[in-house]
Design an enzyme around this catalytic site. Structure first.
Site, PDB file in Angstrom:
ATOM      1  N   ASP A   1      27.929  59.182  40.016  1.00 43.59           N
ATOM      2  CA  ASP A   1      27.783  57.783  39.605  1.00 43.59           C
ATOM      3  C   ASP A   1      26.586  57.198  40.344  1.00 43.59           C
TER       4      ASP A   1
ATOM      5  N   GLU B   1      39.038  59.261  25.144  1.00 40.56           N
ATOM      6  CA  GLU B   1      40.168  59.222  26.079  1.00 40.56           C
ATOM      7  C   GLU B   1      41.183  58.183  25.597  1.00 40.56           C
ATOM      8  N   PHE B   2      42.464  58.552  25.631  1.00 40.06           N
ATOM      9  CA  PHE B   2      43.515  57.642  25.154  1.00 40.06           C
ATOM     10  C   PHE B   2      44.425  57.139  26.269  1.00 40.06           C
ATOM     11  N   LEU B   3      44.089  57.438  27.528  1.00 40.98           N
ATOM     12  CA  LEU B   3      44.975  57.005  28.617  1.00 40.98           C
ATOM     13  C   LEU B   3      45.048  55.485  28.653  1.00 40.98           C
TER      14      LEU B   3
ATOM     15  N   LYS C   1      39.044  56.914  17.733  1.00 39.22           N
ATOM     16  CA  LYS C   1      39.262  56.164  18.985  1.00 39.22           C
ATOM     17  C   LYS C   1      39.261  54.652  18.708  1.00 39.22           C
ATOM     18  N   LEU C   2      38.246  54.179  17.979  1.00 37.56           N
ATOM     19  CA  LEU C   2      38.196  52.743  17.664  1.00 37.56           C
ATOM     20  C   LEU C   2      39.405  52.353  16.818  1.00 37.56           C
TER      21      LEU C   2
ATOM     22  N   ALA D   1      42.433  53.801  16.711  1.00 41.67           N
ATOM     23  CA  ALA D   1      43.684  53.792  17.489  1.00 41.67           C
ATOM     24  C   ALA D   1      43.805  52.465  18.245  1.00 41.67           C
TER      25      ALA D   1
ATOM     26  N   GLY E   1      44.903  41.984  27.165  1.00 43.08           N
ATOM     27  CA  GLY E   1      43.661  41.995  27.923  1.00 43.08           C
ATOM     28  C   GLY E   1      43.224  43.429  28.100  1.00 43.08           C
TER      29      GLY E   1
ATOM     30  N   CYS F   1      39.308  47.378  26.928  1.00 46.12           N
ATOM     31  CA  CYS F   1      39.079  48.153  25.691  1.00 46.12           C
ATOM     32  C   CYS F   1      39.364  47.426  24.385  1.00 46.12           C
TER      33      CYS F   1
ATOM     34  N   GLN G   1      39.581  44.343  23.028  1.00 41.98           N
ATOM     35  CA  GLN G   1      38.673  43.368  22.431  1.00 41.98           C
ATOM     36  C   GLN G   1      37.314  44.003  22.140  1.00 41.98           C
TER      37      GLN G   1
ATOM     38  N   LYS H   1      47.555  43.943  33.198  1.00 39.11           N
ATOM     39  CA  LYS H   1      48.909  44.461  33.013  1.00 39.11           C
ATOM     40  C   LYS H   1      49.378  44.941  34.374  1.00 39.11           C
TER      41      LYS H   1
HETATM   42  N1  LIG Z   1      39.401  51.911  31.107  1.00 40.90           N
HETATM   43  C1  LIG Z   1      40.146  52.580  30.273  1.00 40.90           C
HETATM   44  O1  LIG Z   1      41.369  52.577  30.367  1.00 40.90           O
HETATM   45  C2  LIG Z   1      39.537  53.389  29.172  1.00 40.90           C
HETATM   46  C3  LIG Z   1      40.347  54.236  28.422  1.00 40.90           C
HETATM   47  C4  LIG Z   1      39.770  54.989  27.398  1.00 40.90           C
HETATM   48  C5  LIG Z   1      38.407  54.918  27.160  1.00 40.90           C
HETATM   49  N2  LIG Z   1      37.626  54.094  27.909  1.00 40.90           N
HETATM   50  C6  LIG Z   1      36.181  54.124  27.667  1.00 40.90           C
HETATM   51  O2  LIG Z   1      35.597  54.936  28.692  1.00 40.90           O
HETATM   52  C7  LIG Z   1      34.306  54.442  29.064  1.00 40.90           C
HETATM   53  C8  LIG Z   1      34.263  54.171  30.548  1.00 40.90           C
HETATM   54  O3  LIG Z   1      35.196  53.158  30.844  1.00 40.90           O
HETATM   55  P1  LIG Z   1      35.622  52.831  32.346  1.00 40.90           P
HETATM   56  O4  LIG Z   1      36.732  51.860  32.257  1.00 40.90           O
HETATM   57  O5  LIG Z   1      35.792  54.091  33.099  1.00 40.90           O
HETATM   58  O6  LIG Z   1      34.284  52.105  32.853  1.00 40.90           O
HETATM   59  P2  LIG Z   1      33.876  51.770  34.352  1.00 40.90           P
HETATM   60  O7  LIG Z   1      32.955  50.613  34.285  1.00 40.90           O
HETATM   61  O8  LIG Z   1      35.100  51.707  35.215  1.00 40.90           O
HETATM   62  O9  LIG Z   1      33.053  53.073  34.827  1.00 40.90           O
HETATM   63  C9  LIG Z   1      31.812  53.439  34.319  1.00 40.90           C
HETATM   64  C10 LIG Z   1      30.961  53.975  35.466  1.00 40.90           C
HETATM   65  O10 LIG Z   1      29.761  54.524  34.932  1.00 40.90           O
HETATM   66  C11 LIG Z   1      28.723  54.319  35.886  1.00 40.90           C
HETATM   67  N3  LIG Z   1      27.410  54.472  35.245  1.00 40.90           N
HETATM   68  C12 LIG Z   1      26.835  53.676  34.305  1.00 40.90           C
HETATM   69  N4  LIG Z   1      25.636  54.185  33.958  1.00 40.90           N
HETATM   70  C13 LIG Z   1      25.442  55.307  34.689  1.00 40.90           C
HETATM   71  C14 LIG Z   1      24.390  56.269  34.766  1.00 40.90           C
HETATM   72  N5  LIG Z   1      23.315  56.173  33.986  1.00 40.90           N
HETATM   73  N6  LIG Z   1      24.518  57.284  35.641  1.00 40.90           N
HETATM   74  C15 LIG Z   1      25.624  57.398  36.422  1.00 40.90           C
HETATM   75  N7  LIG Z   1      26.653  56.528  36.386  1.00 40.90           N
HETATM   76  C16 LIG Z   1      26.562  55.490  35.518  1.00 40.90           C
HETATM   77  C17 LIG Z   1      28.987  52.929  36.402  1.00 40.90           C
HETATM   78  O11 LIG Z   1      28.360  52.726  37.664  1.00 40.90           O
HETATM   79  C18 LIG Z   1      30.536  52.911  36.484  1.00 40.90           C
HETATM   80  O12 LIG Z   1      31.004  53.253  37.770  1.00 40.90           O
HETATM   81  C19 LIG Z   1      34.070  53.224  28.173  1.00 40.90           C
HETATM   82  O13 LIG Z   1      33.362  53.632  27.037  1.00 40.90           O
HETATM   83  C20 LIG Z   1      35.472  52.796  27.794  1.00 40.90           C
HETATM   84  O14 LIG Z   1      35.493  52.123  26.562  1.00 40.90           O
HETATM   85  C21 LIG Z   1      38.154  53.345  28.911  1.00 40.90           C
HETATM   86  O1  LIG Z   2      53.615  45.533  23.514  1.00 44.53           O
HETATM   87  C1  LIG Z   2      52.600  45.260  24.161  1.00 44.53           C
HETATM   88  C2  LIG Z   2      51.725  46.241  24.674  1.00 44.53           C
HETATM   89  C3  LIG Z   2      50.598  45.841  25.375  1.00 44.53           C
HETATM   90  N1  LIG Z   2      50.341  44.527  25.569  1.00 44.53           N
HETATM   91  C4  LIG Z   2      49.123  44.121  26.310  1.00 44.53           C
HETATM   92  O2  LIG Z   2      48.011  44.793  25.744  1.00 44.53           O
HETATM   93  C5  LIG Z   2      47.025  45.036  26.740  1.00 44.53           C
HETATM   94  C6  LIG Z   2      46.610  46.503  26.737  1.00 44.53           C
HETATM   95  O3  LIG Z   2      47.678  47.299  27.220  1.00 44.53           O
HETATM   96  P1  LIG Z   2      47.660  48.878  27.191  1.00 44.53           P
HETATM   97  O4  LIG Z   2      47.248  49.347  25.864  1.00 44.53           O
HETATM   98  O5  LIG Z   2      48.950  49.356  27.708  1.00 44.53           O
HETATM   99  O6  LIG Z   2      46.553  49.221  28.307  1.00 44.53           O
HETATM  100  P2  LIG Z   2      45.025  49.728  28.209  1.00 44.53           P
HETATM  101  O7  LIG Z   2      44.727  50.378  29.499  1.00 44.53           O
HETATM  102  O8  LIG Z   2      44.156  48.627  27.732  1.00 44.53           O
HETATM  103  O9  LIG Z   2      45.061  50.903  27.113  1.00 44.53           O
HETATM  104  C7  LIG Z   2      44.556  50.742  25.796  1.00 44.53           C
HETATM  105  O10 LIG Z   2      43.152  50.897  25.788  1.00 44.53           O
HETATM  106  C8  LIG Z   2      42.707  52.164  26.324  1.00 44.53           C
HETATM  107  C9  LIG Z   2      41.199  52.099  26.366  1.00 44.53           C
HETATM  108  O11 LIG Z   2      40.598  52.418  25.164  1.00 44.53           O
HETATM  109  C10 LIG Z   2      43.257  53.275  25.442  1.00 44.53           C
HETATM  110  O12 LIG Z   2      42.803  54.525  25.955  1.00 44.53           O
HETATM  111  C11 LIG Z   2      44.766  53.218  25.421  1.00 44.53           C
HETATM  112  O13 LIG Z   2      45.279  54.210  24.553  1.00 44.53           O
HETATM  113  C12 LIG Z   2      45.199  51.836  24.940  1.00 44.53           C
HETATM  114  O14 LIG Z   2      46.621  51.714  25.010  1.00 44.53           O
HETATM  115  C13 LIG Z   2      47.651  44.587  28.071  1.00 44.53           C
HETATM  116  O15 LIG Z   2      47.169  43.305  28.406  1.00 44.53           O
HETATM  117  C14 LIG Z   2      49.126  44.551  27.769  1.00 44.53           C
HETATM  118  O16 LIG Z   2      49.817  43.622  28.576  1.00 44.53           O
HETATM  119  C15 LIG Z   2      51.190  43.555  25.083  1.00 44.53           C
HETATM  120  O17 LIG Z   2      50.968  42.362  25.256  1.00 44.53           O
HETATM  121  N2  LIG Z   2      52.308  43.953  24.395  1.00 44.53           N
END
Ligand SMILES: NC(=O)c1ccc[n+]([C@@H]2O[C@H](COP(=O)([O-])OP(=O)(O)OC[C@H]3O[C@@H](n4cnc5c(N)ncnc54)[C@H](O)[C@@H]3O)[C@@H](O)[C@H]2O)c1
Ligand SMILES: O=c1ccn([C@@H]2O[C@H](COP(=O)(O)OP(=O)(O)O[C@H]3O[C@H](CO)[C@@H](O)[C@H](O)[C@H]3O)[C@@H](O)[C@H]2O)c(=O)[nH]1
Length: 466
Positions: free
Chosen positions: A36, A163-165, A222-223, A225, A275, A278, A280, A341
């Site tokens: 990073d 990623e779907f976590l 992904k979008l 889901a 919130g 992801c 919004q 959350k």
């Molecule tokens: N947060 C989630 O739960 C979640 C789940 C599924 C998918 N995603 C997707 O995964 C992606 C990452 O999300 P996140 O929440 O981990 O973001 P994040 O902001 O927590 O992490 C991204 C990291 O990338 C680094 N970075 C940016 N440009 C870089 C570069 N050129 N070289 C090296 N490092 C660089 C940043 O410094 C930052 O630490 C997004 O596209 C998001 O939509 C997020």
């Molecule tokens: O019945 C529900 C379920 C969720 N939420 C809210 O919805 C938001 C998102 O929650 P959640 O989906 O559990 O967490 P995220 O970490 O945002 O995960 C979503 O976004 C990720 C990033 O893309 C995806 O990987 C996951 O599959 C998808 O669930 C939070 O504010 C929750 O409080 C509700 O209000 N009601």
């Protein structure tokens, strides 16, 4: 058949950190380097005290303790990790654009492009590039053009592996995913690359849960889901407003409809609004993509999910003001929860930010407690909105570490995150400390409201008639 021995992940955030930790834990024969440009973040991942890693997720620090220094490494040396890798995951942020064409809607792909250019500049051996970030459909095409134009003879295969976590449950989601999705090009070399990644996951994920598709289906899934998940929340939230005026109970409605196996019971919890980083962002991106193909009905359909969510946050804040006799000016209001959350320290797009901003504009005096979010994070979230100066925010807002000290002489308590600990508070003691009438607004349907009413509270809960 290509056997992966060395993985690099660019981006050590909420996705890169936990996903690579799981790969390292389950594949001790693979060296995993997470890199990073944010040196503070990398230093935190390397902190001797594993409880200081930058992301709070139940079970994560234990996994990092097991793998760090064995086959998992965190570093700022991006070039070195790129050179050594057979497979490079790109897991950088893809926020909503804040400038230019597509401002406020499209995903900002500048960080992705920078990664591609850096890989193209540095790589001397063939690489499999894995899109881990959430990306607009057809991004792989642009990546390929950047990578293939260096003319240095390096071959690149591009895979989409979204990623779907969900945060708060990242470790269990990664350990036991509903599915892993891998999109690849429908060529011989594309299929081999796809298989190489299937083989990595097959170290712990049952084969029937590893889905392979073409690249575009994977990117768009992904979008889609996230749009479907968020749509469920907005749908139940729309019904919650109707429940409040009809004496129907939204929890009972959710239970009744969720028992229909075609609807299913998950993700039907009404709330103060979704919130997180992801939902919004990804729906706005979907709306933008649909618009750019001229599909205006499709765009309008999905945009409504966001409109409903904004309405839910605003109407909850408005309800607080109306209930407190139409003014909160100078009134002390205690906010319980700032994270979007429970079980995460992430506050991105948290409903709490918007509710509190509304109350601050009405000149309320706000006291905030969250078990995992720092005061600095809270002030920077408020500052980012630019509604008032940082100095003004700091005059009106106090962040406390001991919630029990917050309630003295307060007019209202407001639950905005569903942290379990709020349920075990001594609500009798809290009631005694508050001004009367003592109001409680529950944006998460978390507390036992019959008990609270017996204590003497005037309560309001999302989705229940009062
Ligand atoms: N947060 C989630 O739960 C979640 C789940 C599924 C998918 N995603 C997707 O995964 C992606 C990452 O999300 P996140 O929440 O981990 O973001 P994040 O902001 O927590 O992490 C991204 C990291 O990338 C680094 N970075 C940016 N440009 C870089 C570069 N050129 N070289 C090296 N490092 C660089 C940043 O410094 C930052 O630490 C997004 O596209 C998001 O939509 C997020
Ligand atoms: O019945 C529900 C379920 C969720 N939420 C809210 O919805 C938001 C998102 O929650 P959640 O989906 O559990 O967490 P995220 O970490 O945002 O995960 C979503 O976004 C990720 C990033 O893309 C995806 O990987 C996951 O599959 C998808 O669930 C939070 O504010 C929750 O409080 C509700 O209000 N009601």
């Amino acid at each position: 058949m290509k056997v992966i021995k060395n993985i690099c992940c660019i981006g050590a955030g909420y996705v890169g950190g936990p996903t690579m930790t799981m790969i390292a834990a389950k594949c001790p024969h693979i060296e995993v380097n997470v890199v990073d440009i944010n040196s503070e973040r990398i230093a935190a991942w390397n902190d001797i005290n594993v409880d200081n890693i930058p992301i709070y997720e139940p079970g994560l620090s234990e996994l990092v303790a097991e793998t760090r220094g064995r086959n998992l490494f965190f570093s700022t040396d991006v070039d070195k990790a790129i050179q050594a890798a057979d497979m490079i995951f790109i897991s950088v942020n893809t926020p909503t654009k804040t400038y230019g064409v597509g401002k406020g809607m499209a995903a900002d792909l500048k960080y992705i492009e920078l990664c591609a250019r850096q890989i193209a500049a540095v790589a001397t051996t063939d690489k499999i590039i894995v899109e881990k970030s959430t990306l607009p459909v057809r991004t792989a095409e642009a990546l390929k053009r950047i990578l293939d134009n260096t003319g240095n003879g390096v071959n690149y295969e591009i895979l989409s592996n979204p990623e779907f976590l969900a945060e708060g449950t990242a470790v269990s989601d990664l350990l036991n995913p509903d599915r892993v999705l891998i999109g690849g090009e429908e060529t011989e070399s594309g299929r081999l690359a796809q298989q190489a990644l299937v083989d990595v996951y097959a170290n712990w994920v049952p084969k029937d849960r590893i889905l392979t598709t073409n690249v575009w289906s994977s990117e768009l899934s992904k979008l889609t889901a996230n749009a479907f998940l968020a749509q469920r929340v907005s749908s139940i939230n729309a019904i919650s407003e109707l429940c409040e005026v009809t004496e129907a109970d939204v929890d009972e409605v959710a239970r009744a409809i969720g028992a229909d196996s075609r609807i299913g019971s998950k993700f039907l919890k009404a709330s103060v609004g979704f919130g997180g980083s992801c939902f919004q962002k990804d729906i706005l991106n979907l709306v933008y993509i649909a618009q750019s193909y001229g599909l205006h009905e499709v765009a309008d359909y999905w945009e409504q999910v966001i409109i409903m969510n904004d309405h839910q946050k605003r109407r909850f804040a408005k309800k607080i003001v109306e209930t407190l006799f139409n003014t909160v000016s100078g009134k002390k209001i205690v906010i319980l929860g700032w994270a979007f959350k429970k079980d995460t320290n992430d506050t991105r797009e948290s409903a709490a930010i918007y509710v509190v901003d509304y109350l601050l504009s009405e000149q309320a005096e706000i006291i905030i407690y969250d078990p995992k979010v720092s005061a600095e994070r809270i002030f920077s979230d408020l500052e980012y909105l630019n509604t008032r100066t940082n100095k003004e925010n700091r005059e009106l807002v106090t962040v406390v570490e001991n919630p029990m000290l917050a309630f003295a002489d307060s007019h209202a308590a407001v639950v905005l995150t569903e942290w379990d600990e709020f349920k075990s508070y001594d609500w009798k003691q809290i009631y005694a400390a508050m001004l009367k009438p003592a109001f409680l607004f529950d944006g998460r349907m978390l507390l036992n409201h019959n008990q609270l009413v017996d204590i003497g509270f005037q309560t309001f809960t999302i989705g229940k008639g009062q």
